[in-house]
Design a protein around this motif. Structure first.
Motif, PDB file in Angstrom:
ATOM      1  N   ASN A  45       0.817  -1.213   0.000  1.00  0.00           N
ATOM      2  CA  ASN A  45       0.000   0.000   0.000  1.00  0.00           C
ATOM      3  C   ASN A  45       0.850   1.262   0.000  1.00  0.00           C
ATOM      4  O   ASN A  45       0.574   2.214  -0.737  1.00  0.00           O
ATOM      5  CB  ASN A  45      -0.945  -0.016   1.205  1.00  0.00           C
ATOM      6  N   SER A  50      -0.785   6.800  -2.371  1.00  0.00           N
ATOM      7  CA  SER A  50      -0.458   7.936  -1.525  1.00  0.00           C
ATOM      8  C   SER A  50      -0.622   7.522  -0.064  1.00  0.00           C
ATOM      9  O   SER A  50      -1.290   6.527   0.257  1.00  0.00           O
ATOM     10  CB  SER A  50      -1.404   9.106  -1.831  1.00  0.00           C
ATOM     11  N   VAL A  51      -0.032   8.286   0.838  1.00  0.00           N
ATOM     12  CA  VAL A  51      -0.101   7.952   2.260  1.00  0.00           C
ATOM     13  C   VAL A  51      -1.556   7.945   2.730  1.00  0.00           C
ATOM     14  O   VAL A  51      -1.971   7.071   3.505  1.00  0.00           O
ATOM     15  CB  VAL A  51       0.734   8.949   3.089  1.00  0.00           C
ATOM     16  N   LYS A  52      -2.341   8.892   2.251  1.00  0.00           N
ATOM     17  CA  LYS A  52      -3.750   8.972   2.644  1.00  0.00           C
ATOM     18  C   LYS A  52      -4.509   7.729   2.203  1.00  0.00           C
ATOM     19  O   LYS A  52      -5.319   7.179   2.955  1.00  0.00           O
ATOM     20  CB  LYS A  52      -4.383  10.224   2.042  1.00  0.00           C
ATOM     21  N   GLU A  53      -4.246   7.273   0.982  1.00  0.00           N
ATOM     22  CA  GLU A  53      -4.904   6.062   0.491  1.00  0.00           C
ATOM     23  C   GLU A  53      -4.376   4.821   1.197  1.00  0.00           C
ATOM     24  O   GLU A  53      -5.132   3.929   1.585  1.00  0.00           O
ATOM     25  CB  GLU A  53      -4.699   5.937  -1.017  1.00  0.00           C
ATOM     26  N   PHE A  70      -3.191   4.426   4.107  1.00  0.00           N
ATOM     27  CA  PHE A  70      -3.631   4.332   5.496  1.00  0.00           C
ATOM     28  C   PHE A  70      -4.901   3.494   5.637  1.00  0.00           C
ATOM     29  O   PHE A  70      -5.136   2.859   6.668  1.00  0.00           O
ATOM     30  CB  PHE A  70      -3.858   5.740   6.061  1.00  0.00           C
ATOM     31  N   LYS A  71      -5.724   3.457   4.592  1.00  0.00           N
ATOM     32  CA  LYS A  71      -6.976   2.694   4.624  1.00  0.00           C
ATOM     33  C   LYS A  71      -6.779   1.215   4.288  1.00  0.00           C
ATOM     34  O   LYS A  71      -7.726   0.429   4.353  1.00  0.00           O
ATOM     35  CB  LYS A  71      -7.982   3.308   3.646  1.00  0.00           C
ATOM     36  N   LYS A  97     -14.850   5.153  -4.284  1.00  0.00           N
ATOM     37  CA  LYS A  97     -14.650   5.127  -2.838  1.00  0.00           C
ATOM     38  C   LYS A  97     -13.634   4.060  -2.458  1.00  0.00           C
ATOM     39  O   LYS A  97     -13.724   2.917  -2.899  1.00  0.00           O
ATOM     40  CB  LYS A  97     -15.974   4.863  -2.132  1.00  0.00           C
TER      41      LYS A  97
END
Length: 218
Positions: free
Chosen positions: A17, A22-25, A27-28, A51
């Motif tokens: 991941n 990206s870090v934001k993506e 993280f999920k 989503k």
């Protein structure tokens, strides 16, 4: 055993991941990968459409009785890999996106196990695509054939699938193939070209539409 498989997958999952998203993506944790999945390729990109949800893409987990559970799962991304929703890539399958190529997988994409998608140019699958095991999809011959003047005679060609297609065991999908919506491709078929009818059973070598259908259920 299932709990241990999930537990061992955590380090590789985090790595994949962070490597492609990206870090934001990342993280999920939308991509869930088994510990022994082989990851290759630098400079490639993974794009998630719509989503983003945890574990929406699962790689290397699903197996079937007809396949060798020791087969190595491979994710090699040198080009662009696009997920437009949920997907699962079965144990022993290989997803290869070469440099400059684009592979697009629609929502609810699934490969049973031990199949290969090798993308050199552009391959696009719609939503609700179900592969059985031991299938091969290639949009290239991988080697050039030249005419007497030295010009290439066998260029790479796009592969495009519509929505709601079921591909049976051991099928070969060749470059330039276009398959319309709501089709079932029979086991061991060799698919080439675009002369197929939507809502049909496609079978043979070379494959052709042989019978009309309304729908199918898996």
């Amino acid at each position: 055993m299932k709990f241990l498989k999930i537990l061992f997958a955590i380090p590789k999952t985090i790595y994949v991941n962070l490597r492609f998203l990206s870090v934001k993506e990342a993280f999920k944790l939308p991509i869930w990968v088994t510990w022994n999945t082989k990851i290759e390729g630098y400079g490639g990109a993974v794009t998630l459409m719509g989503k983003i949800r945890p574990f929406m893409i699962r790689i290397g987990f699903h197996n079937c009785d007809e396949c060798n559970s020791n087969d190595k799962t491979l994710l090699k991304v040198l080009g662009q890999l696009v997920f437009d929703g949920e997907a699962h890539i079965g144990c022993g399958s290989k997803i290869i996106v070469n440099k400059g190529a684009q592979l697009e997988l629609g929502d609810n994409f699934a490969i049973s196990a031990s199949s290969t998608i090798s993308c050199y140019k552009h391959i696009k699958f719609g939503r609700d695509i179900q592969f059985s095991w031991d299938c091969l999809v290639m949009d290239s011959d991988t080697h050039a054939i030249l005419d007497e003047q030295g010009n290439r005679m066998n260029p790479d060609k796009d592969i495009v699938f519509g929505n709601n297609v079921w591909i049976g065991n051991g099928c070969l999908i060749l470059k330039g193939s276009t398959v319309p919506d709501v089709c079932v491709i029979g086991a061991k078929s060799i698919v080439s070209g675009s002369n197929f009818v939507g809502h049909s059973i496609i079978v043979g070598s070379p494959a052709k539409s042989v019978k009309r259908i309304g729908d199918f259920k898996i």
